[in-house]
Design an enzyme around this catalytic site. Structure first.
Site, PDB file in Angstrom:
ATOM      1  CB  CYS A 397     -25.676 -10.774   4.301  1.00 20.74           C
ATOM      2  SG  CYS A 397     -27.010  -9.586   4.506  1.00 20.74           S
ATOM      3  CB  CYS A 400     -24.201  -7.307   4.571  1.00 23.79           C
ATOM      4  SG  CYS A 400     -25.276  -7.843   5.921  1.00 23.79           S
TER       5      CYS A 400
END
Length: 475
Positions: A397, A400
């Site tokens: 991600c 992230c």
């Protein structure tokens, strides 16, 4: 990522000690605040709560909105060196918005890069050198391809001696500016095997192992990816008393980082619209927080994880205090003179408060002596943390990954500071006079302050959750 419920228990094993909870504590550990000393430190949690929430957090929150700290240059396209790409997070909230040139401060724009590349003193020296070169005759600047490759190796070796992180190459075409305030760290829905493999690899392959093996629990093994990642963390936490101080510090820092990230994901969780229609909001999710930290859903380890958050906070607080003389001489240049002056003053104000905290972490207790064993342990410590910084390139991600890289780089910068300078200990500093042997890149300074900002926010959010849980249980 959330931790599965393990069942209702009244007694838990925490760091090898059986702890029996009262009915009230078993129902909700947040009914009372965490108390007592932070492990391996003399500081009490109660004093840290007050110090952070009243003095540090407001100043830091304001400072991190300044242009110098908002814009972080990062490479989100670096490939994972440990395993093949197993797919990217397709959710909209995994996306990171990059900055266009017209959004950047004047000093960061490509057209201004070269003229702002050097300090005034460096520019004057460069002019002198060029003048001397002209007078003495031209210099043969040809370099063979073999020599160029050697230079790259030398550079990597030099970096490895000082840095606890593998930093992005500033000259890479994949480096892009990101406005951190427009890409807040929050729950994106990124989970499953890809997400759990990150933490499983960190705990199982890049944390120090206890000298005596700790038996695992069968049920956790049966829960697949989530259970194995959870089990590796729990086993290491239970074995801390059998480790030396350096290995405990390493684990507590990683656990504190993990805890901080989980607090953020709980505090900035997606909450659907109450009527089921329309756009939802981002806010604190009490149930999610309890899944991650309540003793019943973490086999009794939740409170210890939160203590590790405070420990990591103290380590990075100490690094900022030690580097204060160096940071107070920094220009914090963005090309906007008014903004830069405000930033310098805000940094000095924050550092003054940080230095006033009485119970600073004492890094001189680590790697004592100049014997071969202590040096080997220090190098292993550095190597493992560098590996963890590289693992952040494997996060699927982008949002992230952005915050994972920011926070691990910030923590690595803190470690670099703690183990730099002529001496170590609460009274030692790194100042501008040591710049020949100690340098911080702009990206290291930005990540250091933002990483500490994440820890500060987490401690503040834990207090918010404590109040929300009390309100929930009283209704």
């Amino acid at each position: 990522m959330w931790l599965p419920k393990l069942g209702i228990l009244t007694a838990y094993v925490v760091l090898g000690v059986t702890v029996t909870l009262s009915a009230d504590e078993k129902d909700c550990f947040c009914k009372i605040p965490l108390k007592g000393e932070v492990d391996d430190c003399s500081c009490k949690i109660e004093s840290l709560d007050s110090f952070n929430n009243l003095k540090i957090f407001p100043r830091l929150h304001s400072l991190l909105n300044k242009d110098y700290f908002r814009f972080f240059k990062v490479n989100l396209k670096r490939p994972c060196p440990f395993w093949g790409d197993d797919g990217r997070c397709a959710l909209r909230d995994c996306h990171v918005d990059k900055c266009s040139e017209d959004q950047l401060p004047p000093g960061y724009k490509e057209s201004k890069q070269e003229e702002n590349k050097y300090t005034k003193e460096a520019q004057e020296q460069l002019h002198t050198d060029c003048k001397e070169q002209k007078e003495l005759g031209g210099i043969d600047k040809t370099i063979s391809s073999e020599d160029r490759e050697s230079f790259k190796s030398w550079s990597k070796y030099d970096d490895a001696q000082d840095n606890f992180c593998e930093l992005d190459d500033d000259n890479s075409a994949d480096m892009e500016y990101v406005d951190l305030t427009l890409n807040p760290e929050r729950y994106t829905g990124y989970k499953g095997e890809s997400a759990w493999r990150i933490w499983r690899t960190i705990y199982q392959e890049n944390c120090f192992k206890p000298d005596t093996p700790v038996p695992g629990y069968g049920p956790a093994e049966a829960r697949g990816a989530e259970g194995k990642a959870l089990q590796s963390g729990l086993d290491l936490m239970r074995s801390l008393k059998g480790m030396c101080l350096e290995k405990r510090v390493f684990f507590r820092m990683i656990s504190g980082l993990h805890t901080s990230i989980n607090v953020h994901l709980s505090a900035k969780n997606y909450l659907p619209a109450a009527n089921g229609y329309g756009k939802g909001t981002w806010g604190p999710n009490v149930e999610e927080f309890q899944k991650r930290f309540d003793p019943e859903t973490t086999n009794g380890e939740g409170p210890q994880r939160l203590k590790n958050l405070y420990f990591t906070y103290l380590v990075e607080l100490r690094a900022l205090a030690k580097a204060a003389p160096y940071l107070e001489q920094e220009d914090f240049f963005t090309g906007d003179e008014k903004e830069d002056n405000e930033t310098r003053n805000a940094v000095k104000d924050l550092l003054k408060i940080i230095k006033s905290f009485p119970d600073q972490f004492d890094e001189s207790r680590l790697f004592q002596g100049n014997n071969k064993e202590a040096q080997q342990l220090k190098e292993e410590f550095r190597k493992l943390f560098r590996n963890i910084s590289v693992i952040m390139d494997c996060v699927g991600c982008d949002k992230c990954k952005l915050w994972g890289k920011t926070q691990t780089q910030g923590m690595g910068t803190a470690l670099k500071i703690l183990f730099s300078g002529d001496t170590m200990g609460p009274d030692s500093t790194v100042d501008a006079q040591q710049k020949k042997n100690f340098q911080l890149r702009r990206s290291e300074i930005v990540s250091l302050f933002n990483a500490f900002g994440r820890l500060s926010t987490s401690i503040k959010e834990v207090d918010v959750f404590r109040q929300l849980i009390k309100e929930k249980d009283s209704t």
